[in-house]
Design an enzyme around this catalytic site. Sequence first.
Site, short mmCIF file in Angstrom:
data_model
loop_
_atom_site.label_atom_id
_atom_site.label_comp_id
_atom_site.label_asym_id
_atom_site.label_seq_id
_atom_site.Cartn_x
_atom_site.Cartn_y
_atom_site.Cartn_z
N ASP A 178 -8.33 -6.86 23.28
CA ASP A 178 -8.62 -7.78 22.17
C ASP A 178 -7.40 -8.11 21.32
O ASP A 178 -7.42 -9.08 20.56
CB ASP A 178 -9.69 -7.20 21.26
CG ASP A 178 -11.06 -7.18 21.93
OD1 ASP A 178 -11.15 -7.62 23.09
OD2 ASP A 178 -12.03 -6.74 21.29
N GLU A 199 -27.43 -10.66 19.19
CA GLU A 199 -28.02 -9.35 19.52
C GLU A 199 -28.63 -8.71 18.28
O GLU A 199 -29.75 -8.19 18.32
CB GLU A 199 -26.94 -8.42 20.09
CG GLU A 199 -26.60 -8.71 21.53
CD GLU A 199 -25.26 -8.11 21.94
OE1 GLU A 199 -24.87 -8.28 23.10
OE2 GLU A 199 -24.59 -7.47 21.10
N VAL A 234 -1.60 5.67 14.10
CA VAL A 234 -0.29 5.01 14.19
C VAL A 234 0.11 4.57 12.79
O VAL A 234 -0.70 4.02 12.04
CB VAL A 234 -0.35 3.79 15.12
CG1 VAL A 234 0.98 3.06 15.14
CG2 VAL A 234 -0.77 4.21 16.51
#
Lengths: 424, 424
Positions: B301, B171, B80
């Site tokens: 998000d 993590e 885009v």
Amino acid sequence: MEAKNPLIVVLGAGFGGLTFCQTFNHRTARVMLFDRQNHHLFQPLLYQVATAGLSAPEIAQPIRSILSNQPNVTVLLDQVTGFNLAEKMVRLEGSTLKYDYLVLALGGCTSYFGHPEWEHFAPGLKSLDDAMGIRSRILLAFEKAENASHPAEHDRWMTIVVVGGGPTGVELAGAFAELTRTVLQRDFKRIDPSHARVMMIEVGPRVLAQYSPKLSASAEQQLKALGVEVRTATKVKSISQGRVDLENGETIFAENIIWAAGVSASSLTPKLGVELDRVGRVKVNPDLSVPGYPEVFAIGDMALVLGADGKPVPGVSPAAMQMAKHVARLIERELVPGKKPSRPPFQYRDKGSMATIGRSAAVAKMGRLEFSGFPAWLAWLGVHLIFLIGFRNKLAVLLQWAYAYFTYKRGARIITGLSDEPKR
Amino acid sequence: MEAKNPLIVVLGAGFGGLTFCQTFNHRTARVMLFDRQNHHLFQPLLYQVATAGLSAPEIAQPIRSILSNQPNVTVLLDQVTGFNLAEKMVRLEGSTLKYDYLVLALGGCTSYFGHPEWEHFAPGLKSLDDAMGIRSRILLAFEKAENASHPAEHDRWMTIVVVGGGPTGVELAGAFAELTRTVLQRDFKRIDPSHARVMMIEVGPRVLAQYSPKLSASAEQQLKALGVEVRTATKVKSISQGRVDLENGETIFAENIIWAAGVSASSLTPKLGVELDRVGRVKVNPDLSVPGYPEVFAIGDMALVLGADGKPVPGVSPAAMQMAKHVARLIERELVPGKKPSRPPFQYRDKGSMATIGRSAAVAKMGRLEFSGFPAWLAWLGVHLIFLIGFRNKLAVLLQWAYAYFTYKRGARIITGLSDEPKR
């Protein structure tokens, strides 16, 4: 430091260097293995990474991991910069070492026959990065074709030219034909990938010249059945962005050109200061030592060794592994205190060879036995699974192949290396 | 061309964009999905690629392949470049399109809070290339440590700093601790990777701030049990090559710094010309449409959506998928000829959330139920396998995990992108 223990420096962790470290057996000698990569690569399946069949870690294992049970072997990631054979020294980026024995197992690299400028337009296939680069380029080309508005543009993006009709060229051309005709076909809405043109160009009169004319003919026929245009006795004149010009005046417009035509020895061999052949291989003595330096050996693709028939031993992994074992036995015997034993010459035992072409398509020879098609393909499958290093990889590869065979899908169709969104 | 059929343009093939395409159901409407990558990425397992647990293709699937059964969806790889919402136009590198509906699902990117210069020294984790880059850097650092002659140098190469104590930071820190303490430990002869220092820096008073204080404390304790140094209430002042300077005056020398501290919306959102929040998210209406443009929706998000409790809906994949389904139903209803129906507001259903820390270590909450340790880890395993797209990947991932769990080995310890030998 255990300075009095003999030090054996091994350069390169391909099939030759790795086999040496795995089979060399001596209580006190130290072995240092250097490679520029952290992984041993199962080269015979590299074309499957390039054609989206397997993922990179499935055909590579960390060298340290393979050798973690060899207490006398130290593995270091480093790059060779030079040699001083007279002083028994090797220079690396990180250090300079004095060895008692040196085993050169540096392998080969892609050769463009004096046209290094072609590399940019027609990449070769030697490393995992090469393979992932080719995979991304080909998959991206079909995305561009889907986006393209003009038919001539479609054709350009959907034409794949493989230069070279040896085993790598045949494997690549066959796998690309399968990729476009079965795997990609369902995915696109605007273009029809099964209309992609896959062409193989070979300068010699037949493909797989190291096999018998009968097997060459069979391979050519199997390639054609997959949809590959095979052009033998055809010479490339020049390669530039998106085009291949042939000696016969023809021009092929293709955005995907892969070079599988030439291999030469590692570019480090000229630094040795010893006699080399035309493609840079070291002309070794019958015991595989380098003339003038009895403590230096060259094995694998970088060594020119003449077989019992007077012909060079082929640059295949079984030959490299046999040479590694020969040198390992020889050094072990010489390290026994006392009178130096005489050195037997290396003898290559050809256990047969095979080349795969595609799904249920291959050629194989074992001694005087020759076969092709499905039986050859099954034999290829079995042999490659047996020799693929590491249990996990074997299982993962077997599953991927079973999946691909039964579903006509391929798992690793991932384009990496595209530019990302800028961070803020 | 079927110009009279309504055209829905979807930008981004993350969880939001993909779910929209999979669930939108209309006989004649056309859907065009654009992404800059050819693959949908299973983001929740990206940290496993960065820590050598999984290979890249195992957590990614070609978008076209996932959507090959949706006849009305066209997938195109493009970028885009701009919007003209007033004219209902979107500009891409390859074309300019006029849409009837626009679904913005562009996701987020790593944010360095006004310090873009830190990115070079402390890469973030958003794409497969990021993950493979981090994997190569960390593995290479241990190779450098093995080569290094000075103890201070050892320490620098063997120190890993993770900035940020959210789910990704936790993590990563846990997985790095496991990688060094179990997996790599056997492979090296000179260094002892289990002495590697893994540090997590969090500016807030506790890790995993979105969980309850009890679960945060449990997570911190589980991290410490794995050997991670946890520094909460600690602010980074600056980051440069091999060093992190903290606000408290302390300096940490580390060649491995990973940024897991900030996420902002896609860098394309400012081009929309609509109101954004501090991190670039579009402040959408309750029905997820963009204020002033009822035919434009923002999901996932990149959208700031307030939940029933007045707090923003979290940036997690279940939320993005729920938003996608909401917009799909809404557009389907509006495409029925006749009077426009009224638009219901989006309602987020929190089905619980979980964060993994390491082998048998995790935290989870489901409604008022909270648990940690082995049961939470099993729940995490099950949920992630169920949602991982594609049967093949599920099986391959399960096998890899089972292998890693029982053998303490990891399969993808491959460094790529090292320079190759020059071709000739």
